[in-house]
Design a protein around this motif. Structure first.
Motif, mmCIF file in Angstrom:
data_model
loop_
_atom_site.group_PDB
_atom_site.id
_atom_site.type_symbol
_atom_site.label_atom_id
_atom_site.label_comp_id
_atom_site.label_asym_id
_atom_site.label_seq_id
_atom_site.Cartn_x
_atom_site.Cartn_y
_atom_site.Cartn_z
ATOM 1 N N ARG B 145 0.843 -1.220 0.000
ATOM 2 C CA ARG B 145 0.000 0.000 0.000
ATOM 3 C C ARG B 145 0.872 1.262 0.000
ATOM 4 N NH1 ARG B 145 -5.349 -0.989 -1.322
ATOM 5 N NH2 ARG B 145 -5.697 -3.121 -0.731
ATOM 6 N N ILE B 146 1.920 1.247 0.839
ATOM 7 C CA ILE B 146 2.786 2.436 0.938
ATOM 8 C C ILE B 146 3.536 2.641 -0.386
ATOM 9 C CG2 ILE B 146 4.840 3.390 2.090
ATOM 10 C CD1 ILE B 146 3.863 1.925 4.644
ATOM 11 N N VAL B 147 4.096 1.536 -0.897
ATOM 12 C CA VAL B 147 4.863 1.637 -2.147
ATOM 13 C C VAL B 147 3.966 2.128 -3.284
ATOM 14 C CG1 VAL B 147 6.098 0.276 -3.882
ATOM 15 C CG2 VAL B 147 6.564 -0.097 -1.474
ATOM 16 N N GLU B 148 2.740 1.602 -3.327
ATOM 17 C CA GLU B 148 1.818 2.008 -4.390
ATOM 18 C C GLU B 148 1.500 3.500 -4.307
ATOM 19 O OE1 GLU B 148 -1.659 -0.531 -6.087
ATOM 20 O OE2 GLU B 148 -2.503 0.844 -4.631
ATOM 21 N N LYS B 149 1.306 3.997 -3.069
ATOM 22 C CA LYS B 149 0.999 5.431 -2.882
ATOM 23 C C LYS B 149 2.188 6.292 -3.324
ATOM 24 C CE LYS B 149 -2.653 5.347 0.571
ATOM 25 N NZ LYS B 149 -2.920 3.917 0.605
ATOM 26 N N ILE B 150 3.395 5.848 -2.989
ATOM 27 C CA ILE B 150 4.599 6.603 -3.408
ATOM 28 C C ILE B 150 4.662 6.625 -4.938
ATOM 29 C CG2 ILE B 150 7.135 6.583 -3.436
ATOM 30 C CD1 ILE B 150 7.005 5.437 -0.572
ATOM 31 N N PHE B 151 4.424 5.468 -5.551
ATOM 32 C CA PHE B 151 4.466 5.385 -7.011
ATOM 33 C C PHE B 151 3.427 6.309 -7.642
ATOM 34 C CE2 PHE B 151 6.358 0.820 -7.248
ATOM 35 C CZ PHE B 151 7.598 1.352 -6.948
ATOM 36 N N LEU B 152 2.207 6.314 -7.083
ATOM 37 C CA LEU B 152 1.140 7.159 -7.641
ATOM 38 C C LEU B 152 1.511 8.645 -7.521
ATOM 39 C CD1 LEU B 152 -2.118 5.356 -6.451
ATOM 40 C CD2 LEU B 152 -1.424 5.751 -8.809
ATOM 41 N N LEU B 153 2.122 8.982 -6.384
ATOM 42 C CA LEU B 153 2.524 10.368 -6.139
ATOM 43 C C LEU B 153 3.620 10.796 -7.127
ATOM 44 C CD1 LEU B 153 1.561 12.289 -3.834
ATOM 45 C CD2 LEU B 153 3.744 11.823 -2.714
ATOM 46 N N VAL B 154 4.630 9.935 -7.260
ATOM 47 C CA VAL B 154 5.745 10.246 -8.159
ATOM 48 C C VAL B 154 5.253 10.333 -9.599
ATOM 49 C CG1 VAL B 154 7.953 9.393 -9.061
ATOM 50 C CG2 VAL B 154 7.476 9.242 -6.627
ATOM 51 N N GLY B 155 4.242 9.499 -9.903
ATOM 52 C CA GLY B 155 3.703 9.476 -11.271
ATOM 53 C C GLY B 155 3.161 10.825 -11.710
ATOM 54 N N GLY B 156 2.744 11.647 -10.742
ATOM 55 C CA GLY B 156 2.206 12.967 -11.057
ATOM 56 C C GLY B 156 3.221 13.884 -11.744
ATOM 57 N N ILE B 157 4.473 13.501 -11.678
ATOM 58 C CA ILE B 157 5.556 14.313 -12.251
ATOM 59 C C ILE B 157 5.425 14.398 -13.789
ATOM 60 C CG2 ILE B 157 7.380 12.580 -12.711
ATOM 61 C CD1 ILE B 157 7.880 15.817 -10.742
ATOM 62 N N TYR B 158 4.654 13.475 -14.367
ATOM 63 C CA TYR B 158 4.507 13.496 -15.831
ATOM 64 C C TYR B 158 3.768 14.744 -16.306
ATOM 65 C CZ TYR B 158 6.285 8.784 -15.883
ATOM 66 O OH TYR B 158 7.089 7.703 -15.741
ATOM 67 N N ILE B 159 3.147 15.454 -15.380
ATOM 68 C CA ILE B 159 2.495 16.728 -15.730
ATOM 69 C C ILE B 159 3.536 17.688 -16.312
ATOM 70 C CG2 ILE B 159 1.366 18.759 -14.676
ATOM 71 C CD1 ILE B 159 -0.059 16.687 -12.830
ATOM 72 N N CYS B 160 4.806 17.488 -15.918
ATOM 73 C CA CYS B 160 5.907 18.310 -16.462
ATOM 74 C C CYS B 160 5.854 18.349 -17.989
ATOM 75 C CB CYS B 160 7.259 17.710 -16.059
ATOM 76 S SG CYS B 160 7.661 17.936 -14.332
ATOM 77 N N TYR B 161 5.575 17.212 -18.589
ATOM 78 C CA TYR B 161 5.577 17.146 -20.053
ATOM 79 C C TYR B 161 4.423 17.930 -20.657
ATOM 80 C CZ TYR B 161 9.304 13.847 -19.618
ATOM 81 O OH TYR B 161 10.508 13.289 -19.313
ATOM 82 N N ILE B 162 3.288 17.885 -19.958
ATOM 83 C CA ILE B 162 2.127 18.626 -20.464
ATOM 84 C C ILE B 162 2.442 20.130 -20.418
ATOM 85 C CG2 ILE B 162 -0.347 19.070 -20.103
ATOM 86 C CD1 ILE B 162 -0.388 16.225 -18.748
ATOM 87 N N ILE B 163 3.045 20.552 -19.311
ATOM 88 C CA ILE B 163 3.402 21.978 -19.189
ATOM 89 C C ILE B 163 4.454 22.345 -20.253
ATOM 90 C CG2 ILE B 163 4.337 23.762 -17.637
ATOM 91 C CD1 ILE B 163 3.308 22.008 -15.277
ATOM 92 N N SER B 164 5.454 21.461 -20.428
ATOM 93 C CA SER B 164 6.484 21.696 -21.450
ATOM 94 C C SER B 164 5.866 21.877 -22.826
ATOM 95 C CB SER B 164 7.473 20.533 -21.511
ATOM 96 O OG SER B 164 8.258 20.495 -20.369
ATOM 97 N N ALA B 165 4.861 21.046 -23.114
ATOM 98 C CA ALA B 165 4.210 21.120 -24.435
ATOM 99 C C ALA B 165 3.554 22.483 -24.623
ATOM 100 C CB ALA B 165 3.174 20.007 -24.564
ATOM 101 N N PHE B 166 2.899 23.005 -23.571
ATOM 102 C CA PHE B 166 2.256 24.321 -23.672
ATOM 103 C C PHE B 166 3.300 25.425 -23.836
ATOM 104 C CE2 PHE B 166 -1.520 22.151 -22.129
ATOM 105 C CZ PHE B 166 -2.525 22.802 -22.838
ATOM 106 N N ILE B 167 4.411 25.314 -23.080
ATOM 107 C CA ILE B 167 5.467 26.340 -23.160
ATOM 108 C C ILE B 167 6.064 26.390 -24.572
ATOM 109 C CG2 ILE B 167 7.755 27.023 -22.287
ATOM 110 C CD1 ILE B 167 6.964 25.855 -19.573
#
Lengths: 194, 420
Positions: B145-167
């Protein structure tokens, strides 16, 4: 296939089956024990028939192809490298229900082995059988290379089994006597009652 | 009304508890190799290659939905089902090939960690061992459960690419056209690019990982609809993130006359080349995304491999088990991480070649594994009432046939790289 020679179940799967008149009627699909594991002697042959128009005493509306039936081992007349000969004539092959039987290929081969506490040991790599006249006796479960990577708890269990079932020396095989039961998806191994 | 509201809340709670396997596997799919492939695709072919993502992600959903169904109905991982349905020899062959591919993938992800860390001025001999120890420790010491939550949290970093695309200020009209109007080029390098995009997006390790983690989570048939939703959400996220990388690189490199023919071969090259074109923020975000994506995949891939090998051979496994209970599981996981990290530290290693080899093995393996899956999922002895419908099954077979054709093309063009 000599008397007393160890054979693997996987080597018997797909072996040709002939009827009393020498007609090639199908191949070995499985081999079965009584469901309560009361005897290690194989009691049934799982026969993959090429086709049939009769199942037991029932005539079918039309012939069906590729059907798997269980016939009593008493129907086996002879076994050798070339195949298994039955003492009945196709399609008059006596059949029994598969319900409650322990089928070696379906229920044991490649299944997960567990100890009595439910811990995973490894999978069943193969099943060793031995010929005694016209009958085949299940001797044990092959451990294969998995033994090399086994945990210390498994090694302890194996030592205990070795002590309990004297005469068994091959550490790549778990003796059939150590099989406590066959569950839906697992083969449970243990020392059993003292 | 009150009853309906309670039901909805209950469903939401079930969904949140089920949430994880589908989303994590989709996010990890955008690993260092994936980011490199999407970057190169965007830089070389612009928006015109975007449409490939739609059928690819639809096929990915079909494959993962079958995985979810098999895991939930049988309570077994894919490696276990392959072992039980087919022979030990075939299982051993598939396992060996997947392990080789996974190991080279793990190396490429540690290479991604090293490259992105260097962009921020951190030497690889500091970043790689730290990353290796970090991901190893989290899994070794954490519960599922803990590992999965960490993974889900870290996964949010992919938003970087969406922002990069807009920039990067893309032409959104051209983006829409590239996405919805299929257009292709009749040349070998374009076909290779398409095959690589598909091969990167639908990787064999994903099937093993998702099914194993569903089993680890103990989901039942009542959760099937929610797991399908979890998969669909994950696939949507993958589609958006991969699309954003393509759009970002297409806008910055392909559609920028000032840049001309910028040769982008790796994700870190894309990150660095973005700075003078799209600005330092786009470049930094791209590099941050690469770093976390690599870290994320560097922990999931070894985990997937450890699950797979233990399932196939029946050894004790699971991150909720202690080291003494699941020695082989942790040993396999550790070998992948330590081995992958050490190899990356060897100077002068041809990492791009190794990444291409792993993608080729993945590409060859994928239809073989999907074929095994289709035979298992249609077997009523195994799946009961949850077998594929006739139409679903036929569509899946057509997709597999296309994969085989693409595979042959990939192998041929890898051996004879004409026009690449």
């Amino acid at each position: 296939m000599e008397e007393g020679e160890l054979i693997k179940i996987s080597d018997l799967i797909k072996v040709k089956v002939y009827d009393r008149e020498g007609l090639h009627i199908g191949h070995v699909q499985d081999l079965a024990l009584e469901g309560d594991l009361s005897t290690p002697y194989l009691a049934y042959l799982g026969l993959h028939l090429h086709w049939t128009d009769r199942v037991g005493e029932f005539e079918l509306v039309r012939p069906v192809e590729d059907i798997v039936l269980l016939t009593p081992w008493s129907q086996v007349q002879d076994i050798d490298e070339d195949g298994i000969r039955l003492n009945c004539v196709h399609p008059d092959i006596p059949i029994v229900t598969a319900k409650g039987k322990c089928l070696m290929r379906r229920d044991v081969l490649n299944k997960q082995m567990l100890d009595a506490a439910g811990n995973r040991i490894q999978r069943v790599d193969d099943v060793f059988i031995e010929r005694e006249g016209k009958t085949l006796k299940v001797i044990g479960l092959e451990m294969g290379l998995g033994w090399l990577a086994s945990s210390s708890s498994l090694q302890n269990l194996m030592e205990k089994l070795k002590k309990k079932f004297g005469g068994w020396q091959d550490k790549e095989m778990i003796p059939w006597e150590a099989v406590l039961r066959i569950d839906d998806d697992a083969v449970v191994i243990g020392e059993g009652p003292e | 009304m009150a009853r309906k509201r309670r039901f909805s809340r209950k469903n939401l709670i079930i969904f949140l508890s089920v949430l994880g396997p589908g989303i994590i596997v989709s996010m990890v799919d955008n690993d260092a190799g994936g980011i490199a492939t999407y970057s190169v695709a965007g830089a070389r072919y612009g928006y015109s290659i975007l449409w490939v993502m739609i059928p690819t992600v639809l096929l990915l959903y079909m494959v993962q939905e079958m995985n979810a169904r098999m895991g939930i109905v049988t309570g077994k991982g894919l490696a276990a089902l392959i072992r039980e349905r087919f022979s030990l020899r075939l299982t051993a062959l598939i396992m060996l090939a997947v392990m080789v591919a996974n190991f080279t993938n793990a190396i490429s992800n540690f290479a991604g960690v090293a490259a992105s860390a260097q962009i921020f001025g951190i030497p690889r001999w500091v970043a790689v061992p730290l990353a290796g120890f970090g991901v190893w420790y989290i899994v070794l010491k954490g519960s599922y459960r803990i590992v999965e939550k960490i993974f889900l949290l870290v996964g949010g970093i992919y938003i970087c690419y969406i922002i990069s695309a807009f920039i990067a200020k893309p032409d959104w009209g051209a983006v829409s056209k590239g996405l919805f109007v299929p257009s292709g080029q009749l040349n070998v390098s374009y076909i290779v690019m398409v095959v690589t995009v598909i091969g990167t997006t639908i990787a064999p390790w994903m099937q093993f990982y998702q099914q194993a983690s569903i089993v680890d989570k103990g989901l039942d048939t009542e959760s099937l609809a929610f797991e399908r939703l979890d998969t669909a959400v994950g696939n949507t996220f993958l589609f958006v993130a991969a699309g954003a990388i393509i759009v970002c690189c297409a806008a910055a490199f392909f559609n920028n006359p000032a840049v001309g023919m910028t040769r982008i071969e790796t994700a870190e090259e894309a990150a660095m080349a973005l700075a003078p074109i799209a600005g330092v923020y786009a470049s930094t975000l791209f590099a941050v995304g690469l770093l976390f994506a690599s870290l994320f995949a560097a922990s999931i891939l070894p985990l997937s491999s450890a699950y797979m090998v233990c399932e196939a051979f029946g050894w004790e496994m699971g991150i909720d088990r202690s080291f003494s209970e699941a020695k082989n599981f942790y040993l396999a996981y550790t070998i992948f991480i330590v081995g992958g990290a050490l190899i990356v530290l060897i100077p002068g290693l041809p990492l791009i070649t190794m990444m291409l080899i792993s993608q080729t093995i993945n590409g060859i393996l994928l239809p073989v594994i999907v074929t095994c899956m289709l035979l298992i999922v249609r077997d009523r002895d195994i799946m009961g009432n949850y077998t594929n419908s006739d139409v679903y099954h036929a569509v899946a077979w057509v997709a597999v046939a296309i994969l085989y054709i693409l595979d042959i093309m990939l192998v041929v063009t890898t051996i004879f790289p004409v026009g690449r």
